[in-house]
Design a protein around this motif. Structure first.
Motif, short mmCIF file in Angstrom:
data_model
loop_
_atom_site.label_atom_id
_atom_site.label_comp_id
_atom_site.label_asym_id
_atom_site.label_seq_id
_atom_site.Cartn_x
_atom_site.Cartn_y
_atom_site.Cartn_z
N ALA A 27 0.88 -1.35 0.12
CA ALA A 27 -0.02 0.06 -0.13
C ALA A 27 0.77 1.35 -0.25
O ALA A 27 0.33 2.32 -0.59
N LEU A 28 2.01 1.28 0.76
CA LEU A 28 2.92 2.26 0.58
C LEU A 28 3.89 2.28 -0.29
O LEU A 28 4.73 3.22 -0.50
N LYS A 29 3.75 1.46 -1.29
CA LYS A 29 4.62 1.32 -2.61
C LYS A 29 6.18 1.22 -2.17
O LYS A 29 6.77 1.95 -2.84
N ARG A 30 6.24 0.39 -1.18
CA ARG A 30 7.80 0.03 -0.69
C ARG A 30 8.55 -0.81 -1.69
O ARG A 30 7.67 -1.71 -2.39
N PRO A 31 9.80 -0.90 -1.66
CA PRO A 31 10.58 -1.50 -2.59
C PRO A 31 10.24 -3.21 -2.13
O PRO A 31 9.56 -3.43 -1.05
N ALA A 32 10.97 -4.02 -2.91
CA ALA A 32 10.76 -5.38 -2.78
C ALA A 32 11.72 -5.84 -1.48
O ALA A 32 12.46 -5.19 -0.80
N PRO A 33 11.36 -6.85 -0.76
CA PRO A 33 11.92 -7.43 0.51
C PRO A 33 13.47 -7.61 0.16
O PRO A 33 13.83 -7.93 -0.92
N PHE A 34 14.15 -7.23 1.11
CA PHE A 34 15.60 -7.42 0.92
C PHE A 34 16.32 -7.67 2.42
O PHE A 34 15.87 -7.60 3.50
N LEU A 35 17.48 -8.43 2.17
CA LEU A 35 18.22 -8.64 3.38
C LEU A 35 19.56 -7.63 3.33
O LEU A 35 20.14 -7.51 2.38
N ALA A 36 19.40 -6.93 4.49
CA ALA A 36 20.75 -6.06 4.35
C ALA A 36 21.97 -6.70 4.56
O ALA A 36 22.20 -7.95 4.83
N THR A 37 23.26 -6.12 4.08
CA THR A 37 24.26 -6.68 4.27
C THR A 37 24.72 -6.73 5.68
O THR A 37 24.53 -5.75 6.41
N PRO A 38 24.68 -8.09 5.97
CA PRO A 38 25.15 -8.35 7.66
C PRO A 38 26.41 -7.53 8.04
O PRO A 38 27.09 -7.46 7.56
N ASP A 39 26.06 -6.76 9.39
CA ASP A 39 27.00 -6.26 9.88
C ASP A 39 27.35 -6.78 11.05
O ASP A 39 26.91 -6.75 12.45
N ARG A 40 28.39 -7.96 11.16
CA ARG A 40 28.77 -8.87 12.02
C ARG A 40 29.21 -8.28 13.29
O ARG A 40 30.39 -7.27 13.16
N ILE A 41 28.96 -8.53 14.37
CA ILE A 41 29.39 -8.26 15.51
C ILE A 41 30.64 -8.73 15.72
O ILE A 41 31.13 -10.09 15.38
N SER A 42 31.73 -8.05 16.34
CA SER A 42 33.15 -8.45 16.28
C SER A 42 33.52 -8.55 17.84
O SER A 42 32.81 -7.58 18.53
N ASP A 43 34.24 -9.45 18.33
CA ASP A 43 34.70 -9.38 19.95
C ASP A 43 36.16 -8.94 20.02
O ASP A 43 36.95 -8.91 21.11
N ALA A 44 36.66 -8.30 18.88
CA ALA A 44 38.17 -8.03 18.73
C ALA A 44 38.33 -6.64 19.50
O ALA A 44 37.42 -5.82 19.54
N GLY A 45 39.39 -6.84 20.46
CA GLY A 45 39.67 -5.45 21.12
C GLY A 45 39.03 -5.38 22.56
O GLY A 45 39.19 -4.34 23.11
N LEU A 46 38.18 -6.40 22.84
CA LEU A 46 37.60 -6.26 24.26
C LEU A 46 38.67 -6.48 25.15
O LEU A 46 39.75 -7.37 25.00
N ALA A 47 38.44 -5.82 26.36
CA ALA A 47 39.13 -6.06 27.60
C ALA A 47 39.03 -7.40 27.98
O ALA A 47 37.94 -8.07 27.88
N GLU A 48 39.82 -7.88 29.13
CA GLU A 48 39.74 -9.23 29.48
C GLU A 48 38.69 -9.34 30.63
O GLU A 48 38.25 -10.42 30.86
N ASP A 49 38.22 -8.23 31.23
CA ASP A 49 37.25 -8.49 32.33
C ASP A 49 36.02 -8.98 31.75
O ASP A 49 35.37 -8.52 30.67
N LEU A 50 35.32 -9.86 32.44
CA LEU A 50 34.17 -10.68 31.96
C LEU A 50 32.84 -9.78 32.68
O LEU A 50 32.88 -9.61 34.00
#
Length: 523
Positions: free
Chosen positions: A322-345
């Motif tokens: 109804a809103l004339k929106r584009p076709a469904p899409f999957l965005a380019t995954p922006d994967r979470i990284s854990d690089a650079g985290l301090a050691e504290d849990l």
């Protein structure tokens, strides 16, 4: 009709074969003396797989998790009223999740009930609050009628928990009738097209609109349609706080969970001119909170586009069209990284490690809020996965649900985000995981306290001073030895106290088949 379909058989054999005919393949059981004829009947019906759990609450939670992931009902078998009572908490969660379960409760011989033996109880009154229907099989005819009705319930449009009370002598009664023949519901889901048109008109007027998504609107195909609406000015998407399942990651739109606390949720809803309920019920406060209404937001600003379990996908598609929106899409995954985290849990760093290394197509059973809430904030950046959360608020769901999900999809890795306090409600699930070689990695957020209660104490200004009262919120002294407990149930375990330890241990656990437990030591 085949000869096998009308041969003489016991009541339990007839019931089990009828259940198999309705595509029920799993029976999570903790049987007792009054269920022994039923247990014997399982010998002759290999289509239904029996799975033992050491506690009835594991049976009900496992059947819940099994349905949430497979969308097929399982059977639960428990022993009389007291045995069933042990399972009620997770049946409560299953009812809130709209899960379909065929619940069979063994009872005394029909002729023995009048004696009021020590284990006799009012099973009907116990089962009714968590059941869509309760039937008692006090005769061969009642057994046939009750089974047909119960199977119709779990395979019907408004699926739910169908309870059959089955006396011991009715399990052995001879039956020559044809098997129950249940038609699996295949009706088309419906949405409110008038509401869709009204909502589209409001969006065109540039009103501030919130789409509150729940149930089937959080499935993958529905979220792909929702992706068409991303980027519209003044429009926000949010998911229910406690949906039965939701899909995340891999480029799907980021759907955070609706605020848990009334003081956050109520003013948030009032920011919008219109709140559209797509597969969601009108939001209510989880607990009564002084100064805030039970029904959150302004009901006059809410519009129901589709009911839970009915038409969420179509509603979102029609709205985008109804809103004339584009076709469904999957965005380019922006994967979470854990690089650079301090050691504290901390809960935040632990959740980031888990999100960064979550395997593709995992199932995440998130009961404990310590890891579950921060993980949800990162879920959009993890690999594609399905999440199950605590639908009814009754603690002890997470481990059984994870086990049941693993039985439904043994080829998918299941990751249970659990807290030490909630895990102790149903730790027997670990034994079932070990016995069945379930593909589950359990992460225990170990802080030796009921963190949620301590948070609520601070929030509400209830701060006990007496040590005996403070101890009600602590599970230390003695500390639970999760390594010994897990080993006693047959599940290998490790304890981690740093980010690098967790990264290395989680990656190793994911790579190995069968269950593993990781105790995550938190401050």
């Amino acid at each position: 009709m085949s000869v096998a379909n009308v041969q003489q058989q016991t009541g339990a054999q007839w019931l089990l074969r009828s259940a198999a005919r309705a595509d029920i393949r799993m029976c999570f059981a903790n049987p007792g003396t009054t269920e022994l004829p039923f247990v014997t009947a399982l010998d002759s019906v290999p289509e239904v797989r029996p799975v033992l759990s050491l506690f009835e609450g594991v049976c009900s939670g496992a059947a819940d998790g099994y349905f949430r992931i497979s969308r097929k009902p399982a059977m639960v078998l428990t022993h009389l009223g007291p045995g069933f009572a042990n399972s009620i908490a997770n049946f409560h969660n299953a009812r809130r999740a709209r899960s379909a379960i065929f619940n069979v409760i063994g009872d005394h011989m029909t002729w023995h009930l009048a004696a009021d033996a020590p284990l006799a109880s009012d099973i009907n009154s116990l089962a009714s609050p968590v059941s869509a229907g309760v039937w008692r099989a006090n005769s061969a005819e009642a057994l046939q009628r009750g089974t047909l009705a119960a199977l119709g319930q779990v395979r019907g449009k408004k699926a739910g928990i169908a309870t059959l009370i089955l006396p011991m002598d009715m399990q052995s009664v001879p039956i020559s009738a044809p098997l129950a023949d249940v038609v699996v519901n295949s009706s088309k889901d419906m949405h409110n097209q008038q509401a869709v048109e009204e909502l589209a008109a409001r969006i065109r007027k540039n009103e501030r609109v919130l789409l509150l998504l729940g149930d089937d609107a959080l499935a993958e195909k529905a979220l792909l349609q929702a992706s068409r609406l991303v980027g519209l000015p003044q429009l926000e998407l949010i998911g229910e706080t406690f949906p039965a399942t939701s899909e995340h990651g891999g480029g799907l739109p980021a759907i955070r969970r609706f605020p848990y606390l009334a003081e956050q949720a109520h003013p948030y809803l009032l920011e919008f001119d219109c709140v559209a309920l797509v597969g969601a019920k009108p939001p209510v406060a989880f607990f009564g909170s002084e100064g805030y209404p039970s029904f959150l937001g302004d009901p006059a600003r809410m519009i129901t586009v589709s009911e839970p379990g009915s038409g969420g996908l179509d509603a979102l598609e029609r709205l985008a069209d109804a809103l004339k929106r584009p076709a469904p899409f999957l965005a380019t995954p922006d994967r979470i990284s854990d690089a650079g985290l301090a050691e504290d849990l901390t809960p935040a760093t632990a959740s980031q490690v888990i999100a960064a290394h979550l395997p593709e197509n995992a199932v995440v059973s998130a009961e404990g809020g310590t890891l579950g809430f921060p993980f949800n904030q990162l879920a959009y950046g993890a690999a594609r996965h399905t999440t199950m959360v605590l639908t009814g608020g009754a603690i002890g769901q997470g481990l059984p649900c994870a086990f049941g999900a693993s039985m439904a999809v043994p080829d998918r890795k299941v990751v249970a985000l659990q807290s030490d306090g909630s895990a102790l409600f149903t730790p027997q699930a670990l034994w079932s995981m070990a016995r069945e070689s379930a593909n589950v990695v359990v992460l225990i957020a170990s802080n030796q306290r009921y963190q949620v209660l301590q948070n609520e104490m601070k929030r509400t200004g209830n701060l006990p001073q007496a040590p005996a009262v403070q101890n009600l919120l602590s599970i230390s002294g003695p500390n639970v030895d999760w390594q010994a407990l897990s080993a006693s149930f047959g599940v290998p375990s490790k304890r981690v106290a740093s980010v690098s330890d967790l990264r290395r241990t989680f990656q190793a656990a994911i790579a190995e088949p069968g269950p593993r437990l990781i105790e995550v030591m938190l401050p």
